[in-house]
Design a protein around this motif. Structure first.
Motif, short mmCIF file in Angstrom:
data_model
loop_
_atom_site.label_atom_id
_atom_site.label_comp_id
_atom_site.label_asym_id
_atom_site.label_seq_id
_atom_site.Cartn_x
_atom_site.Cartn_y
_atom_site.Cartn_z
N MET A 1 52.50 79.09 16.12
CA MET A 1 52.48 78.37 14.92
C MET A 1 53.08 78.39 14.17
SD MET A 1 49.40 76.93 12.70
CE MET A 1 48.41 76.00 14.29
N ASN A 2 53.84 78.48 12.98
CA ASN A 2 55.19 78.86 12.27
C ASN A 2 54.18 78.86 10.82
OD1 ASN A 2 55.60 76.12 11.40
ND2 ASN A 2 57.59 76.17 12.64
N ARG A 3 54.80 78.97 10.02
CA ARG A 3 54.79 79.26 8.57
C ARG A 3 54.28 77.85 8.15
NH1 ARG A 3 54.93 83.10 4.95
NH2 ARG A 3 53.79 82.93 2.67
N ILE A 4 55.77 77.36 8.39
CA ILE A 4 55.43 75.22 7.80
C ILE A 4 54.03 74.83 8.40
CG2 ILE A 4 56.63 73.29 7.32
CD1 ILE A 4 58.98 74.84 7.61
N GLN A 5 53.57 75.67 9.55
CA GLN A 5 52.87 74.33 10.46
C GLN A 5 51.75 74.45 9.98
OE1 GLN A 5 54.44 75.47 14.57
NE2 GLN A 5 55.52 73.37 14.58
N THR A 6 51.14 75.58 9.90
CA THR A 6 49.92 76.53 9.53
C THR A 6 49.48 76.04 7.53
OG1 THR A 6 50.35 78.77 10.47
CG2 THR A 6 49.04 78.48 8.23
N ILE A 7 50.57 75.31 7.07
CA ILE A 7 50.13 75.19 5.67
C ILE A 7 50.10 73.42 5.80
CG2 ILE A 7 51.36 74.27 3.21
CD1 ILE A 7 52.43 77.13 3.34
N GLU A 33 39.40 90.65 16.09
CA GLU A 33 37.57 90.73 16.43
C GLU A 33 37.76 88.99 16.45
OE1 GLU A 33 36.31 92.86 17.91
OE2 GLU A 33 37.41 94.26 17.14
N LEU A 34 37.11 88.46 15.32
CA LEU A 34 37.12 87.08 14.97
C LEU A 34 37.81 85.90 16.04
CD1 LEU A 34 36.23 87.39 11.29
CD2 LEU A 34 34.78 86.87 13.20
N ALA A 35 39.37 85.73 15.63
CA ALA A 35 39.91 84.98 16.57
C ALA A 35 39.96 85.24 18.40
CB ALA A 35 41.23 85.05 16.83
N LEU A 36 39.46 86.35 18.96
CA LEU A 36 39.43 86.67 20.43
C LEU A 36 37.83 86.04 20.56
CD1 LEU A 36 40.62 90.10 20.93
CD2 LEU A 36 41.58 87.93 21.50
N GLN A 37 36.81 85.99 19.40
CA GLN A 37 35.74 85.23 19.60
C GLN A 37 35.63 83.84 19.62
OE1 GLN A 37 34.31 87.80 20.75
NE2 GLN A 37 35.80 89.35 20.11
N GLU A 199 47.19 85.10 21.87
CA GLU A 199 46.15 84.81 23.11
C GLU A 199 44.99 83.77 22.37
OE1 GLU A 199 43.11 85.76 25.91
OE2 GLU A 199 45.17 86.68 25.74
N LYS A 200 45.25 83.39 21.25
CA LYS A 200 44.48 82.68 20.39
C LYS A 200 44.89 81.40 19.61
CE LYS A 200 40.06 83.28 22.03
NZ LYS A 200 40.22 82.52 23.23
N PRO A 201 46.20 80.38 20.01
CA PRO A 201 47.13 79.59 19.26
C PRO A 201 47.24 79.75 18.13
CG PRO A 201 47.57 79.20 21.49
CD PRO A 201 46.44 80.30 21.34
N SER A 202 45.41 79.27 18.22
CA SER A 202 44.78 78.31 16.89
C SER A 202 44.40 79.04 15.70
CB SER A 202 43.53 77.48 17.19
OG SER A 202 42.63 78.43 17.96
N ALA A 203 44.54 80.45 15.92
CA ALA A 203 44.65 81.26 15.02
C ALA A 203 45.29 81.50 14.25
CB ALA A 203 44.01 82.93 15.62
N ARG A 204 45.87 81.78 12.51
CA ARG A 204 46.57 81.12 11.07
C ARG A 204 46.84 82.15 11.29
NH1 ARG A 204 44.61 75.80 10.26
NH2 ARG A 204 42.77 75.98 10.58
N ALA A 205 47.83 83.07 9.93
CA ALA A 205 48.01 84.25 9.16
C ALA A 205 49.08 83.89 8.78
CB ALA A 205 48.47 85.10 10.37
N LEU A 206 49.05 84.34 7.59
CA LEU A 206 50.56 84.32 6.27
C LEU A 206 50.58 85.59 5.82
CD1 LEU A 206 49.60 80.45 5.39
CD2 LEU A 206 51.73 81.08 6.55
N ASN A 207 51.54 86.02 5.23
CA ASN A 207 51.75 86.93 4.45
C ASN A 207 52.57 86.35 3.38
OD1 ASN A 207 54.65 86.23 6.27
ND2 ASN A 207 55.31 88.67 6.13
N TYR A 208 52.58 86.89 2.04
CA TYR A 208 52.94 86.50 1.36
C TYR A 208 52.03 85.11 0.67
CZ TYR A 208 56.48 89.76 1.37
OH TYR A 208 57.33 91.22 1.83
#
Length: 578
Positions: A1-7, A33-37, A199-208
C-alpha cells in the motif's frame, strides 16, 4: 500500500484499532508487534523513520556494564539477552565487538560504587581493577547459559602496551570483554517496517506525517501534500521518546511531565593513526571526570563519544563546540600521543536519550530502564500509552511490553512472538558469506567485489538489489561505490521522500565522510527524476539539505569543496615546480 492509497483509505474509513505516533526504533518495534498479531495499526512519524534519537546512538548493542553500579541488574540481564538475539536475528548489521577497558588503579571505585548502589548521590568516579573485575564476572554470569561471545580476559600492563603501544603509559591493567556493534541502525528500522508490511499488507505507516488535535478529534497532517485526514483510533501509543511530553500536549493527552532526557554527542574521526591504534577493539574508557567514553572503528573511520547533558527541547539538540572539545580531550587522555585535527572530524551527531524525568543532579544516575504509562483520554479522545525510557539494544522487548499492554486493553491474544524472528537481510544468512557472494555475483553478472559491498550493506537482501541493478544500465556515482541503479532501488522500495533520507539514513554516504558536492548532485538528480520534481523543488532540496548538514552535523560541504580544490591546486603547483 503506497502513501496515496494509505491516506485515501483513512479518509474513507478513519476508524483504526491503534495509532502509533513515532517512527523511531521503539515505535517501529511496537508497530511490528501489533501488526503481526493482526491488529489494525497505523504508524505516523513527523519526520523520516529513525531520524531522531534512533539515528544518533553510539552504534553499540550492549548490556550496559556501567548500569550495574546503579543496581539495574534486570536491565543488564535483559539487554544482554536482546543483544544475543540481535546477533542471531540481524547478523548482517549486528556483530560482536571486542571491548577493552584501560585500568589505571586497583581499588578505586569500590566506595563510590557502593554509595551509588545504595542510592546515595555520588558523582561518577574512577573505577579500579577490582570493581571492573566484579562487573565483568557478572556479565559472564548473565550469559553463561548461552555462550555466544568469549568471556572476559585481564591483561597486565606489559601485555596491554604490547597490543596497544599508543595507549596512555600510566595504565596498570586492561580487561577485554565482548559486546556488539550495529553498522546500519537506521536501515535495520526500515527493514523491520518492510518485513512487517510485506507480512501484513493491511498494516500502514507514514513518514512525514504529524498528528495533532483539531476540534476534539485527532488529525493526520501529511507534511508532503499538505492534506489532512481525521483518524479515530481506539488507543494511541506515544513512542516519540524525548518528544513524549510535546506529543501529549499536541494530541490533548492530559499527563504530568514524563521526560527528562539528556543529549549525547558523537564524532566520526578520519585519522588512520587512531584507527590502527585500536587494533579492531572498542576502547571503553573513563575520562578524568569519571564519565564513560567510547571509541571504536566504524566503517573505516573511528566513532568517538559521548556527552551526557540535560536538554529541554529535543529539536534544538546539537553538538556544541565545548562538547567537541570535551570528546577530543577525553581521547587525548587515553591516547596522548595521537593528535586529532579539526579537519579529521568528518561528521558529528547528537541524540536525545529518552530518559524519565529525574531530579538527580548526576545524569549518569538516571535509570536507563523502560516502562509504559497509560494516560486515560479526556472526553472522546482515546487513551494514550506512553513508552518511557529504554535504549536501542532493548527495542524488541520494549515493543513487546507495550504491545502486550495494548492487546490486553483490546481484549486480544498474542499469536506470534518475535524473539527468534530474523530481520530483513538477516534472513537465511549464509554460514559461508564468501561462497554466497561468489554464487550471487555470477548469477547477477556482477563482480565479486561489488557483491561483497552489497552484502555488507544489505545482507541477503543484496540479491534483490543486485537483480534490480542488473536489469538496466548502471554506473557508479562520482567518487562513490554506490551506483545509480542502487539509489533508484532504495527510492522505489524504502519510503524515501527527501534527499536527507538517502544521504543520511538509507546509505552511509554522509556519516562516513564520503559526501562531495558532485555526489550530492548526482543523487539529487536521480531522486528528482524518480519524484518528478521541477527545478525549484530540486534547488530547495539542495539548499535545505546543505543547511541541515551544517547545522546538525558540523559539515560545510561548500567550504570543504573549496579546501579540496585549494589542496589540489597546491599539489599541482608543487608537481610542476618539481
Amino acid at each position: 500500500m503506497n502513501r496515496i492509497q494509505t491516506i485515501a483509505g483513512l479518509r474513507e474509513n478513519p476508524d483504526i484499532d491503534v495509532l502509533v505516533i513515532g517512527g523511531g526504533i521503539n515505535g517501529i518495534s511496537v508497530f511490528r508487534e501489533l501488526a503481526l498479531q493482526g491488529v489494525d495499526v497505523l504508524l505516523a512519524e513527523k519526520g523520516d523513520y529513525c531520524s531522531g534519537a534512533s539515528a544518533a546512538l553510539s552504534r553499540m548493542v550492549h548490556g550496559g556494564l556501567r548500569y550495574l553500579e546503579n543496581g539495574e541488574f534486570k536491565l543488564v540481564r535483559e539487554s544482554l539477552l536482546e543483544r544475543d538475539r540481535l546477533l542471531k536475528n540481524a547478523p548482517h548489521y549486528v556483530a560482536p565487538l571486542p571491548t577493552t577497558v584501560p585500568i589505571f588503579d586497583l581499588f578505586s571505585g569500590i566506595a563510590n560504587g557502593a554509595f551509588r548502589f545504595l542510592g546515595l548521590s555520588r558523582r561518577p568516579g574512577r573505577r579500579g581493577a577490582l570493581v571492573i573485575k566484579a562487573g565483568l564476572a557478572m556479565y559472564d554470569f548473565f550469559t553463561a547459559a548461552r555462550r555466544i561471545v568469549p568471556t572476559h580476559k585481564f591483561r597486565s600492563r606489559a601485555e596491554t602496551l604490547k597490543v596497544w603501544p599508543a595507549i596512555n603509559p600510566a595504565i596498570r591493567n586492561s580487561a577485554t570483554y565482548y559486546d556488539a556493534w550495529v553498522s546500519h541502525p537506521e536501515r535495520l528500522g526500515t527493514e523491520m517496517l518492510r518485513d512487517t508490511m510485506k507480512e501484513k499488507p493491511s498494516a500502514r505507516a507514514l513518514n512525514y506525517a504529524r498528528v495533532s488535535l483539531n476540534d476534539a478529534s485527532l488529525v493526520l497532517n501529511d507534511g508532503l501534500s499538505g492534506e489532512t485526514v481525521a483518524v479515530k483510533p481506539r488507543l494511541v501509543v506515544n513512542a516519540t521518546g524525548g518528544w513524549i511530553d510535546l506529543t501529549n500536549s499536541a494530541i490533548g493527552a492530559v499527563a504530568p511531565k514524563l521526560m527528562g532526557g539528556t543529549k549525547g554527542s558523537h564524532l566520526i574521526v578520519d585519522n588512520r593513526e587512531l584507527h590502527d591504534a585500536l587494533d579492531g577493539h572498542m576502547i571503553y574508557y573513563e575520562n578524568e571526570d569519571g564519565r564513560i567514553c567510547i571509541l571504536f572503528p566504524y566503517l573505516g573511520n573511528v566513532l568517538v563519544g559521548s556527552t551526557d547533558i540535560r536538554v529541554d527541547d529535543p529539536d534544538q539538540a546539537r553538538c556544541m563546540d565545548d562538547e567537541r572539545q570535551y570528546i577530543l580531550q577525553s581521547l587525548s587522555f587515553v591516547f596522548p600521543a595521537i593528535e586529532i585535527a579539526d579537519t579529521d572530524i568528518v561528521f558529528q551527531f547528537t541524540g536525545v536519550r529518552p530518559l524519565p524525568i529525574s531530579q538527580d543532579s548526576v545524569t549518569g544516575r538516571i535509570p536507563r530502564d523502560h516502562f509504559c504509562e497509560l494516560v486515560e483520554g479526556a472526553g472522546i479522545l482515546p487513551p494514550t500509552l506512553c513508552m518511557i525510557g529504554g535504549k536501542w539494544t532493548t527495542f524488541r522487548s520494549f515493543g513487546e511490553l507495550a504491545a502486550d499492554i495494548v492487546l490486553e486493553r483490546l481484549c486480544r491474544q498474542r499469536i506470534v512472538g518475535t524473539e527468534n524472528m530474523p530481520i530483513g537481510g538477516g534472513r537465511h544468512f549464509p554460514t559461508a558469506p564468501e561462497k554466497w557472494c561468489a554464487e550471487r555475483a555470477a548469477a547477477r553478472g556482477l563482480s565479486l567485489d561489488r557483491m561483497r559491498s552489497l552484502f555488507e550493506r544489505y545482507g541477503t537482501a543484496a540479491d534483490a538489489v543486485a537483480a534490480y541493478m542488473a536489469a538496466g544500465h548502471d554506473d557508479l556515482l562520482p567518487g562513490s561505490d554506490y551506483s545509480a541503479r542502487e539509489i533508484q532501488y532504495l527510492i522505489a522500495n524504502e519510503y524515501v521522500e527527501q534527499l536527507e533520507d538517502l544521504l543520511l539514513r538509507r546509505t552511509t554516504i554522509a556519516i562516513t565522510g564520503a559526501l562531495s558536492p558532485d555526489l550530492l548532485d548526482a543523487v539529487l538528480d536521480i531522486l528528482a527524476v524518480e519524484k518528478s520534481w521541477d527545478a525549484a523543488r530540486k534547488a530547495f532540496e539542495r539548499t535545505d539539505f546543505l543547511a541541515l548538514l551544517q547545522r546538525r552535523h558540523g559539515i560545510d560541504l561548500d567550504q570543504l569543496s573549496q579546501e579540496d580544490e585549494g589542496r589540489s591546486a597546491e599539489c599541482a603547483s608543487t608537481r610542476k615546480s618539481a
